[in-house]
Design an enzyme around this catalytic site. Structure first.
Site, PDB file in Angstrom:
ATOM      1  N   LEU A  58      23.934 -35.772  20.291  1.00 32.33           N
ATOM      2  CA  LEU A  58      22.806 -35.598  19.375  1.00 32.33           C
ATOM      3  C   LEU A  58      22.995 -34.268  18.647  1.00 32.33           C
ATOM      4  CD1 LEU A  58      19.201 -36.395  20.547  1.00 32.33           C
ATOM      5  CD2 LEU A  58      19.728 -35.002  18.559  1.00 32.33           C
ATOM      6  N   GLU A  60      23.572 -33.390  14.542  1.00 29.83           N
ATOM      7  CA  GLU A  60      23.837 -33.902  13.199  1.00 29.83           C
ATOM      8  C   GLU A  60      24.870 -33.083  12.431  1.00 29.83           C
ATOM      9  OE1 GLU A  60      20.779 -33.581  14.500  1.00 29.83           O
ATOM     10  OE2 GLU A  60      20.118 -35.669  14.625  1.00 29.83           O
ATOM     11  N   PHE A  83      17.652 -41.206  11.405  1.00 33.25           N
ATOM     12  CA  PHE A  83      16.539 -41.214  10.452  1.00 33.25           C
ATOM     13  C   PHE A  83      16.840 -40.138   9.418  1.00 33.25           C
ATOM     14  CE2 PHE A  83      14.576 -43.263  14.037  1.00 33.25           C
ATOM     15  CZ  PHE A  83      13.626 -44.117  13.516  1.00 33.25           C
ATOM     16  N   PRO A  89      19.711 -30.636   9.750  1.00 41.11           N
ATOM     17  CA  PRO A  89      20.732 -29.785  10.396  1.00 41.11           C
ATOM     18  C   PRO A  89      22.127 -29.985   9.803  1.00 41.11           C
ATOM     19  CG  PRO A  89      19.365 -30.859  12.048  1.00 41.11           C
ATOM     20  CD  PRO A  89      19.018 -31.488  10.727  1.00 41.11           C
ATOM     21  N   HIS A 129       9.632 -39.499  10.733  1.00 37.92           N
ATOM     22  CA  HIS A 129      10.377 -40.764  10.695  1.00 37.92           C
ATOM     23  C   HIS A 129      10.028 -41.543   9.432  1.00 37.92           C
ATOM     24  CE1 HIS A 129      10.607 -39.620  14.920  1.00 37.92           C
ATOM     25  NE2 HIS A 129      11.635 -40.429  15.055  1.00 37.92           N
TER      26      HIS A 129
END
Lengths: 327, 324
Positions: A58, A60, A83, A89, A129
């Site tokens: 996890l 980005e 999403f 990031p 989201h």
């Protein structure tokens, strides 16, 4: 022709391209064993193995940075940002690295990669989201930004994005994934990046829109049709490079332009479309170039009534069309 | 063990880096070279030592202080000068300038003005190398400042997780621009961060080129045979300020700079070679003169190189046609 949903068009394009070219790698959070939160990559892990369908940590910035490195070393990565809200990031890697490599290398090499990401609201996703992030990137030359809205366009343009020699940000409206169905050819086809499509012809008013809003606009245009106003609906399909010709040709014909987008109104990409029309079709205009967009609040609220208030609705779009047609 | 082990060759590389930076400095203060050159004077051993451990097909990502790495990889000095001068024949046709060079012919995936941004890119290139079944390895150069970036940590995690053929070459020059290392992180040895990601970290005297070469060769060998990454921390020092116009005096004491100049990596290696008889005084002079001429000639040619055409600003955005 077969009828497919938007999400199936994404999946099928990925599957067929990975079959065609083993340099193509899918990477992202939960894209492997799980098949992705929206099931876009369902079955790919089983079919192509963990080396080509990578469950990444996890991270980005790491995902996009690694994808850039893969692209520079002979692979064709398709990175998924789960999403669009999670893309921030990775913005440095996208804007400072991927988008600038061809320019920085004096044209010697580029960065052939795709970043797919679901954007947009209407799914009760709340603040993190539901965002529409396109304007963060449309001000970054060197990227191509594709935002198709129907199964036919999604499949043809995702294939084009994967085959493109430059980095492509591929935006998929998540609310339309299972909402929109349409016919898709069974044989291989590719659509050109940078080409708009007139989704509905009309002579009285031009509406430019994409994503979920495109479908709302088409519905509103039907209503207006019954009231005797013929609305032309133009789907840019690609935001960068923007097919100005098709948009301007339509506005020059109708004399009126409404731009509908879901992102925050101020500085949204629709504002750029509106400015282009004002600048390049001024002599043809019979009314103010009008924007209908999300309000300038930090993000889409969670509460259903507030969410509905944020999103331009078919009612609001119809009203804006009527008002503009009245000029 | 891969790469060149010829200690005279190492000296030659270091002398070339030193002379190049001297020339850049000279041109900068003469008002002939614009922009923000970030000299690596004082850090020649880390660039020369690490790159000497590499094979021609290996890849690197570099930094804003990257000229040493480029020269050690055999960059075309004329094109490098031309880029720093903003001229047509530069690596990005005068559009990038210092900090923004990329050249695949020497395996350089890019220098970058964004601190730490090259590290995940190196990891991706290493992943691709392994997937293609090649034995290429990738070196990511960066400094102590970059070791605080999120990109550093994300990249090291991935490299450790997937045991990728990458060497994280940290040139710890004790300052992130003006902020001393003890003021920007609570650790002394950045190499300890490797442990958090499940691989080996090693500290080496970054001003001792043979020590660097030896440690780098071990790291490269591990990467090449699939034993995963190494974080190689080289303790070194930049003699100058952060960039051309920074004298570097507001945040460092003159005695500190002087002490590090005493530990000059070029001088140390030269003295060693003279003592060992690997090179004679006259051979050294000859070598220095040859390099000096080579650098001057490249700079002079670059000064004569035309500016890029104005259309160049609009070019190299996208490539026409599809992928090969």
């Amino acid at each position: 022709m077969v009828v497919k949903m938007n999400i199936e068009a994404v999946h099928d394009a990925l599957y067929e391209e990975m079959k065609r070219d083993n340099r193509i790698i899918v990477m992202g959070e939960d894209v492997g064993r799980d098949g992705g939160v929206f099931r876009a990559t369902e079955g790919l892990y089983k079919e192509f193995g963990e080396a080509r369908v990578i469950d990444s940590p996890l991270a980005e910035s790491g995902i996009i940075g690694a994808a850039i490195g893969m692209a520079l070393n002979g692979l064709i990565p398709v990175a998924e940002i789960q999403f669009a809200d999670f893309i921030y990031p990775a913005v440095d890697q996208i804007i400072s690295e991927a988008a600038k490599l061809r320019y920085r290398s004096g044209g010697a090499f580029g960065c052939p990669m795709v970043i797919r990401t679901p954007y947009g609201g209407g799914v009760r996703g709340g603040l993190y989201h539901s965002q529409s992030v396109e304007a963060v990137f449309t001000n970054t030359p060197g990227l191509k930004i594709v935002a198709p809205s129907t199964p036919y366009d999604i499949k043809g343009l995702l294939k084009a994005a994967i085959r493109d020699p430059d980095p492509v940000l591929f935006l998929e409206h998540k609310r339309t994934y299972r909402l929109i169905r349409g016919e898709v050819p069974e044989e291989d086809y590719v659509l050109p990046i940078g080409k708009a499509d007139v989704k509905r012809p009309g002579k009285d008013l031009t509406v430019i829109s994409y994503g979920l809003m495109l479908h709302f606009c088409l519905e509103a245009a039907e209503r207006l049709g019954k009231e005797g106003v013929e609305v032309e609906v133009v789907d840019p399909r690609t935001l960068v490079p923007l097919d100005k010709e098709t948009i301007l040709a339509s506005v020059k014909k109708t004399g009126k332009a409404l731009v509908v987008y879901e992102a925050n109104r101020t500085g949204g990409f629709g504002a750029e479309i509106a400015a282009t029309i004002a600048e390049e079709a001024f002599d043809y205009l019979d009314g103010p170039v009008t924007r209908l967009a999300g309000p300038d609040v930090p993000a889409m609220p969670y509460n259903s009534k507030l969410e509905a208030l944020f999103l331009p609705s078919v009612d609001k779009i119809s009203e804006a069309m009527r008002k503009l047609a009245g000029y | 063990m891969a790469g060149t082990l010829d200690p005279v060759k190492l000296l030659e590389t270091m002398l070339r880096i030193r002379r190049f930076e001297e020339k850049v400095d000279q041109l900068f203060f003469a008002g002939k070279l614009p922009g923000m050159p970030h000299a690596c004077t004082g850090q020649e051993a880390s660039a020369a030592g690490v790159c000497a451990a590499l094979e021609p097909g290996d890849l690197i990502t570099s930094t804003h202080r990257g000229e040493g790495h480029l020269i050690a990889r055999g960059v075309d000095l004329y094109r490098l000068f031309a880029e720093l001068l903003g001229r047509r024949d530069g690596y990005s046709r005068g559009k990038g300038g210092t900090m923004h060079i990329a050249d695949l012919s020497i395996g350089l995936l890019g220098t970058t003005g964004i601190v730490g941004a090259g590290i995940p890119i190196a990891v991706g290139a290493a992943l691709a190398a392994r997937m293609k079944g090649s034995d290429r390895i990738v070196v990511a150069f960066f400094g102590d400042g970059a070791s605080n970036q999120g990109a550093f940590h994300e990249a090291l995690n991935m490299a450790g997780l997937w045991k990728l053929p990458v060497v994280f070459a940290c040139e710890n020059n004790l300052y992130g621009m003006s902020v001393a290392q003890w003021r920007h992180q609570a650790i002394k040895d950045i190499a300890v961060r490797a442990q958090a990601y499940g691989f080996l970290g090693e500290v080496v005297d970054g001003n001792a080129v043979l020590d660097v070469l030896e440690a780098a060769s071990r790291a490269v060998a591990r990467a090449r045979v699939g034993e995963g990454p190494t974080l190689l921390e080289m303790k070194t020092y930049r003699w100058c300020g952060h960039y051309g116009a920074d004298p570097g005096t507001s945040y460092r004491k003159a005695e500190e700079v002087a002490a590090w100049k005493e530990r000059c990596p070029v001088k140390r290696h030269t003295e060693l070679l003279l003592k060992q008889g690997a090179i004679t005084e006259s051979e050294l002079e000859e070598l220095q003169e040859r390099i000096s001429n080579e650098v001057d000639e490249a700079a002079n040619r670059a000064l004569e190189c035309p500016e890029p055409p104005l259309e160049a600003a609009q070019e190299d955005l996208y490539q026409a046609g599809g992928l090969p």
